[in-house]
Each structure stands twice: as structure tokens, then as C-alpha cells.
Design an enzyme around this catalytic site. Structure first.
Site, PDB file in Angstrom:
ATOM      1  N   HIS A 460       1.015  -1.423  -0.043  1.00  0.00           N
ATOM      2  CA  HIS A 460      -0.125  -0.007   0.046  1.00  0.00           C
ATOM      3  C   HIS A 460       0.931   1.206  -0.047  1.00  0.00           C
ATOM      4  O   HIS A 460       0.639   2.101  -0.865  1.00  0.00           O
ATOM      5  CB  HIS A 460      -0.873   0.005   1.154  1.00  0.00           C
ATOM      6  CG  HIS A 460      -1.732   1.324   1.473  1.00  0.00           C
ATOM      7  ND1 HIS A 460      -2.944   1.322   1.191  1.00  0.00           N
ATOM      8  CD2 HIS A 460      -1.503   2.474   1.863  1.00  0.00           C
ATOM      9  CE1 HIS A 460      -3.509   2.561   1.392  1.00  0.00           C
ATOM     10  NE2 HIS A 460      -2.498   3.394   1.756  1.00  0.00           N
ATOM     11  N   GLU A 461       1.897   1.383   0.962  1.00  0.00           N
ATOM     12  CA  GLU A 461       2.513   2.521   0.871  1.00  0.00           C
ATOM     13  C   GLU A 461       3.503   2.572  -0.110  1.00  0.00           C
ATOM     14  O   GLU A 461       3.581   3.694  -0.557  1.00  0.00           O
ATOM     15  CB  GLU A 461       3.572   2.409   2.251  1.00  0.00           C
ATOM     16  CG  GLU A 461       2.688   2.529   3.608  1.00  0.00           C
ATOM     17  CD  GLU A 461       1.482   3.450   3.833  1.00  0.00           C
ATOM     18  OE1 GLU A 461       1.726   4.674   2.952  1.00  0.00           O
ATOM     19  OE2 GLU A 461       0.804   3.217   4.363  1.00  0.00           O
ATOM     20  N   HIS A 464       1.566   4.445  -2.612  1.00  0.00           N
ATOM     21  CA  HIS A 464       1.743   6.047  -2.811  1.00  0.00           C
ATOM     22  C   HIS A 464       2.830   6.419  -3.639  1.00  0.00           C
ATOM     23  O   HIS A 464       2.811   7.567  -4.235  1.00  0.00           O
ATOM     24  CB  HIS A 464       1.617   6.419  -1.335  1.00  0.00           C
ATOM     25  CG  HIS A 464       0.309   6.349  -0.785  1.00  0.00           C
ATOM     26  ND1 HIS A 464      -0.921   6.719  -1.369  1.00  0.00           N
ATOM     27  CD2 HIS A 464      -0.185   5.573   0.438  1.00  0.00           C
ATOM     28  CE1 HIS A 464      -1.860   6.683  -0.600  1.00  0.00           C
ATOM     29  NE2 HIS A 464      -1.609   5.788   0.571  1.00  0.00           N
ATOM     30  N   GLU A 489      -6.180   7.869  -1.332  1.00  0.00           N
ATOM     31  CA  GLU A 489      -6.157   6.441  -0.806  1.00  0.00           C
ATOM     32  C   GLU A 489      -6.607   5.303  -2.075  1.00  0.00           C
ATOM     33  O   GLU A 489      -5.873   4.261  -1.943  1.00  0.00           O
ATOM     34  CB  GLU A 489      -6.797   6.127   0.484  1.00  0.00           C
ATOM     35  CG  GLU A 489      -6.373   7.161   1.725  1.00  0.00           C
ATOM     36  CD  GLU A 489      -4.840   6.790   1.889  1.00  0.00           C
ATOM     37  OE1 GLU A 489      -4.490   5.607   1.863  1.00  0.00           O
ATOM     38  OE2 GLU A 489      -4.506   7.742   2.503  1.00  0.00           O
ATOM     39  N   TYR A 607     -11.027   6.989   3.606  1.00  0.00           N
ATOM     40  CA  TYR A 607     -10.551   5.562   3.426  1.00  0.00           C
ATOM     41  C   TYR A 607     -11.501   4.521   2.887  1.00  0.00           C
ATOM     42  O   TYR A 607     -11.163   3.765   2.262  1.00  0.00           O
ATOM     43  CB  TYR A 607      -9.917   5.271   4.954  1.00  0.00           C
ATOM     44  CG  TYR A 607      -8.367   5.836   5.100  1.00  0.00           C
ATOM     45  CD1 TYR A 607      -7.472   5.150   4.673  1.00  0.00           C
ATOM     46  CD2 TYR A 607      -8.211   6.763   6.068  1.00  0.00           C
ATOM     47  CE1 TYR A 607      -6.128   5.556   4.965  1.00  0.00           C
ATOM     48  CE2 TYR A 607      -7.013   7.257   6.336  1.00  0.00           C
ATOM     49  CZ  TYR A 607      -5.939   6.650   5.730  1.00  0.00           C
ATOM     50  OH  TYR A 607      -4.816   7.302   6.172  1.00  0.00           O
TER      51      TYR A 607
END
Length: 673
Positions: A460-461, A464, A489, A607
Site C-alpha cells: 500500500h505505502e 503511494h 488512498e 479511507y
């Protein structure tokens, strides 16, 4: 393929505390000079106002981010303090600059010039509109006395949020347990706790507290760990109350009914009514499933208590959930999270995740081994290249800082350090982006091993960071993740699906001893757990989102001050997430830096809201073929490349061939459409 030297050097991470503060002063002085120059212009044009403003905005963001980043990662408290002080100086100066009526009058005159407007391309028109909207939202159209009140409130607000975040980063609390009290917690975890006499010290860092909540057999131990973690920042209780009151007053001064109205004006959701309707509808759909899940978990709890010769219970407490949810997965799906983690040593997972992104988006990551430019010895640095053409195209730098340490940001996040943009001469400025996590450190016997949930977090990170690296816009404010906060997100949430795709999950694995991939049977069992207790997981997020909305839909500072945060936090959790509080009062809102100081005030709903878009993109483009490179590149160039330079909904319609809908999201949440 050979790779040339990158056309842009990485940042240099050797600032002293004095240099950090001096650079902040230099940036403020340069910005003040620019605004003084603009204010003196009587005939504003593209050349004397718009172009220098854009140039300054583009060029100052990187240096500002670098000096304010140290507070998140430095091991030197003096440097962290200087970084926080620099951010305070920059924010206060920014408030002064955004309050200058003389500069606003020049922009008003420029905005009214039809000939100037006609010369702008679409992205620059979007920028001009954002500038004028921001001035309105800063209160520049108000009378002088009201403008001063707004400015003073913004300064107070800035100081409060900075202090809230500083308290989060500097938190050093702990609990002492005997080894007997930690029965059930993996030996590797307990052995990593420092000894304090005949006890060991559990901090509230994720790698310490989460395994205790998940594995400690003793309910009393779990209860102590949970409450200690919730109540670790008493100083922030009063701060959050002050922050909410200032937000409410600021919204009132600016002509909005509530702070939510102020925030949501600039979001995809648009209004608090839309957000509350979305959250309320989802709550109604998830509640019956959550109640059924609680009933099954309570049965499991009582069977477990009976097997240990303990009396049964009619209660399922908040500190029960991590333990019994994990026990259910172990017993019913034969999944041992610790055994699974043996297949995901971090030193192989990171390159494998990067390889996944290399394949899907036609990229290459090259690790820097010599002459690294890093802020800590644990940090890994990569140059990143796009391979669309015969010659590789440099796209930026990415850093990975994976393990906890004192003074470091305590959760997982991505931080954009230097934005991408087009320079005045037409050349590119390339992005620099950082992935910060807090995974367990290696021990003398084992490397750092990631649980499946942590692999998901890392993917996920890094998602980004990919959004940041793939961005290609003229203006820095639109670059990469510079999108609406209730869409930001979605790209990373969409990429989480790859950790639940059998072939992709297997490709990320390699046993830390044998190097063998995870077995097909384990993968199949693991994937079956994706939606176990999913109703409760959704309700937990709804608790956070509805608590956030409750705080920010008050209509005055007085109403905000009258809120009982303890009652709201605890009562809403029981009512929404269905977990009992017992006889306890916890204050988890004190470390809820998403809404205290992290930019998600009246935005935590994002989110869940963005998961609608994430699910729709995945089901439409990738569910049938997760590694469809043609769709990966189309997604890269339609969504990631454009950042916030175009309306997000227009990009989604172009990508999907229709307006997005919630069908896939509701399927994932396990509720009927």
C-alpha cells in the site's frame, strides 16, 4: 540495458539544527520578497505575476519538505526540534502571506483579465482557480477585522496541530510484564523486549504492542496493553479539544456552518450530508454481519476459556478481538501468522514488490549501494526509471525506512519530499519520495519477517510512492498524490488486491531459510481468510470515520468545547464497532493523529470512500488478469501520471469507460448491492 547517471542528484541529508533554521528563514525571506514584488504591480500579467508565482511555488516545496522531514526520522532530538520549529516558522509565515490583502487585490485584477485567461492551458487554468478559491477560503473577501481574526485562528490552529504531532512522534511510554504474563506471545518477540529487573519492557511501538494484543493468552495482559496503548498520550486529550474548537470557530468566521462544510467543499464528496449518508448506509449494511461475527467469536472465546478451566463469559471486549480473531483463523483455516511470516523476509519482499511494480508499470528500480545519500544507516535508496522507449527515462528517487527507533514517526506512511514539475526552461524536476514503516527489526537468529498484513501495508505505502513517481504535471501542487483527499488512498488500496491474488502473493514469497516460495495450500488457506470478520473490520473503520465527523459537524466553538470526548470515543465504539469497553474508559483519540494533526480532519471517511473507486478499478481492469501490463500502463498514464491536474472523476470515467459504481466495493465488503 545500461543506465546513465541520473540527471538530478538526490537530496543531501546532512543538515545541522542551525542549518535547518537558517534555511527556513531564507525560504521565508524569499517568499516575502516575491509577495512584496507582486503587491506593487499595478498591471498584472502572466509574466510578472503568474509565472514568478508558479516558479516560486514549484521550487520552494522540496527545500521546505526536506527541512521539515527531519522531525519524522532523525535520531538527534536537537535536529527533530529544529525541524518542528522550522515547520512552525514556515506555517506562520505562510499564514501571513496568505492573509495579504494587497497581494489578493493583484490576483483579483489578474483573474478578471480575459486576455490573460485565454493564454492559459487547462492545467494552468485549474491552478488559477485553486489560487482564487484558496484566497476566498483564507477569508480575503472579508472585512479587515474579520481577516485578522481568521489569521490569528489559523496561527493558533497551526501551533496546536504541530504540537499534537510532535507529542505522537516523541512518545516513549511502555509497560513492564513478567514472561509468564506474556505467555503465548512468540518467543522472538519477547526476547526482543529489553529486560527491566525480573520483567521485560513492552513499548507502544507497533512491533511490540500488536503481538501482545494478538497472542497473549492472559486477558488481563491484553487489557493492560490495550489500555496503555490507548492512553499513552494524555497531553493530546486537551490539545484535540482545543483543535476542534478552533476549527469550528474558524469555519464560522469564514462563513461555513461547520468545519466539515469548509473541508468537504474541496473534496469529491462535496457535502457532509453526502458523507454521512454514505457512512450511515454502510453501517446499516454491515451491522447484522458484524453481530453474527461477534456471536461466533464469543463462542470461540468461551470454548477457549472452558479448555483452560476458566469460567465462561457473556462479554466480548475490545481487547479480546485481535486475540480471538487470530485464534479463529488459526483453528478454522489452519493459518499460523508466525509461520506465514517466515516466507516474507523483508530483505526479499522489498525487491519482489518492486519487481511487481516494474512489470506492471514498465519500470526499473536500481538500488544505490555506494555514496548513498540517506538520513540513517538503515535506509535503502533507489533510482527509478521508466522503460517505455529505447533509452531509459529517469523518473525520480525513492527511499525505504523500515524499522522503528526513538523519535521516528510511529506508523506507516508515504511522504513526498520533492515534487515533480516542469521548470521554466521546459526541463523536468524529478520527484523524491519516502516510504516510512515500523516493522520488526532482525534478530541474531532471524531476519526481519513480515506478517501477511504487513506485506499488505508495505504494498500500500509503496503504491503511494509509485503514484508520486509516476506523476508528470506542469505544476508541483498537482503532482502525484496531489489529488482530492478522498481519492488519494484509492490507487494504493487498489494495489492491495495483489496480496490476495494467488500467483502474485506466491511471487512475493521466499522462505528465509530455504528460499522456497509459499506452498499453494497455504496460499489457498490464507486467501480464504480475506473476509473473515470483515464486517467487524468495516465497522471499526466506521467508528473512526463517524467519530471524526461528529467532532467536525459541531456548529460553534462552544458546542465543540462542550463535547465529552471520552464518552464519544467509547460509546460510539461500543455502538458502532460492537466491541464492549467493560468498566474502562480509553482515550485513543489522543493518538489519532490522522484527525489531530495529520490532515484527515473531517476526512477519515475517505479511507472507505476511496475503496469504492479502488475496487471498481481492480475488478474492471485487473481481477481477471492481475498482471495485465497493457492495462497497467493505461492505468498508470490515466490515473497516476495526471495526479490532480485534472478532475479525478473525469479520469475515472476515461479509464473505466463509464461512471464508477459501488458494486465491486459492496461485493468486497460482503454486503448486498
Amino acid at each position: 540495458m545500461s543506465f546513465p547517471a541520473p540527471p538530478q542528484a538526490p537530496p543531501v541529508w546532512n543538515h545541522t539544527a542551525e542549518q535547518i533554521l537558517a534555511e527556513a528563514d531564507q525560504l521565508i525571506a524569499a517568499n516575502t520578497q516575491l509577495y512584496d514584488t507582486i503587491a506593487a504591480i499595478t498591471e498584472p500579467t502572466f509574466e510578472n505575476v503568474f509565472a514568478p508565482f508558479v516558479k516560486a511555488e514549484n521550487e520552494e516545496r522540496g527545500p521546505e519538505s526536506i527541512i521539515t522531514f527531519y522531525q519524522q526520522v532523525s535520531t538527534d532530538k536537537a535536529i527533530r526540534d529544529a525541524s518542528t520549529q522550522a515547520e512552525e516558522k514556515l506555517q506562520q509565515a505562510g499564514i501571513e502571506a496568505s492573509s495579504r490583502i494587497d497581494v489578493y487585490r493583484v490576483w483579483e485584477k489578474l483573474n478578471a483579465n480575459a486576455a490573460f485567461q485565454a493564454k492559459l492551458d487547462d492545467e494552468s487554468k485549474r491552478l488559477l482557480k485553486k489560487v482564487m478559491t484558496t484566497y476566498k477560503r483564507d477569508g480575503l473577501s472579508l472585512p479587515e477585522a474579520a481577516r485578522k481574526e481568521v489569521k490569528d485562528l489559523k496561527k493558533k490552529y497551526s501551533n496546536l496541530t504541530l504540537l499534537f504531532n510532535k507529542n505522537c512522534n516523541e512518545e516513549l511510554g511502555f509497560l513492564l510484564f513478567t514472561r509468564a504474563e506474556l505467555d503465548g506471545v512468540p518467543a522472538d518477540v519477547v526476547d526482543g523486549f529489553p529486560a527491566e529487573g525480573d520483567k521485560v519492557k513492552m513499548t507502544y511501538k507497533y512491533p511490540d504492542v500488536l503481538p501482545v494484543l494478538k497472542y497473549a493468552t492472559s486477558e488481563e495482559t491484553r487489557k493492560r496493553a490495550f489500555l496503555g496503548n490507548q492512553n499513552k498520550l494524555p497531553a493530546n486529550e486537551k490539545l484535540l479539544a482545543e483543535i476542534i474548537a478552533v476549527r469550528a470557530e474558524l469555519a464560522q468566521k469564514l462563513g461555513y456552518e461547520t468545519f466539515s462544510d469548509y473541508v468537504l467543499e474541496e473534496r469529491m464528496a462535496k457535502t457532509k450530508e453526502n458523507v454521512l449518508s454514505f457512512l450511515g448506509d454502510l453501517k446499516g449494511k454491515l451491522k447484522s454481519g458484524g453481530e453474527a461475527e461477534i456471536a461466533e467469536l464469543l463462542k470461540l472465546k468461551n470454548a477457549h476459556l472452558k479448555a483452560r478451566g476458566l469460567p465462561e463469559s457473556t462479554h466480548y471486549y475490545i481487547w479480546d478481538h485481535s486475540y480471538y480473531s487470530n485464534l479463529m483463523i488459526e483453528q478454522q483455516y489452519l493459518i499460523d501468522d508466525q509461520k506465514i511470516s517466515e516466507y516474507f523476509p523483508i530483505q526479499s519482499v522489498v525487491p519482489k514488490i518492486l519487481h511487481l511494480y516494474e512489470t506492471l508499470f514498465n519500470l526499473k528500480f536500481i538500488q544505490v549501494d555506494e555514496n548513498r545519500s540517506v538520513w540513517h544507516e538503515d535506509v535503502i535508496q533507489f533510482s527509478v526509471w521508466k522503460l517505455d522507449n529505447a533509452e531509459p527515462e529517469f523518473v525520480g528517487w525513492v527511499y525505504f525506512d523500515m524499522h522503528p527507533r526513538d523519535g521516528k514517526y510511529g506508523h506507516a506512511c508515504n511522504i513526498s519530499i520533492v515534487p515533480g514539475y516542469t521548470k521554466a526552461d521546459g526541463s523536468a524536476n524529478y520527484p523524491v519520495t519516502v516510504v516510512l514503516c515500523n516493522f520488526s527489526k532482525p534478530t541474531k537468529d532471524k531476519p526481519a519477517l513480515l506478517k501477511h498484513s504487513e506485506v499488505n501495508t508495505l504494498l500500500h505505502e509503496v503504491g503511494h510512492a509509485i503514484h508520486d513517481l509516476m506523476g508528470k504535471t506542469q505544476h508541483s501542487r498537482f503532482h502525484g498524490t496531489g489529488v482530492s483527499w478522498d481519492f488519494v488512498e484509492a490507487p494504493s488500496q487498489m494495489l492491495e488486491y495483489w496480496t490476495w491474488s494467488p500467483s502474485e502473493l506466491k511471487s512475493l514469497s521466499a522462505h528465509y531459510v530455504t528460499g522456497e516460495p509459499i506452498t499453494d495450500d497455504l496460499v489457498a488457506s490464507l486467501i480464504k481468510t480475506k473476509h473473515v470478520n470483515g464486517g467487524l473490520a468495516g465497522l471499526r473503520q466506521l467508528h473512526f470515520a463517524l467519530f471524526d465527523m461528529t467532532l467536525h459537524t459541531v456548529k460553534s466553538a462552544e458546542e465543540a468545547t462542550a463535547l465529552d470526548l471520552d464518552a464519544l470515543w467509547n460509546d460510539m465504539r461500543e455502538e458502532i464497532s460492537l466491541f464492549e469497553n467493560g468498566d474502562t474508559v480509553s482515550k485513543g483519540y489522543g493518538s489519532f493523529n490522522h484527525i489531530g494533526g495529520g490532515g484527515y480532519a473531517s476526512g477519515y471517511y475517505g479511507y472507505l470512500y476511496s475503496e469504492v473507486f479502488a475496487a471498481d478499478i481492480y475488478y474492471t481492469l485487473f481481477k481477471a488478469d492481475p498482471m495485465n501490463v497493457a492495462n497497467g500502463i493505461r492505468y498508470r498514464d490515466t490515473i497516476l501520471r495526471r495526479g490532480g491536474s485534472r478532475d479525478e472523476m473525469d479520469n475515472l470515467v476515461e479509464l473505466l469507460g463509464r461512471a464508477p459504481n459501488s458494486a465491486a466495493f459492496l461485493t468486497e465488503m460482503g454486503v448486498a448491492n
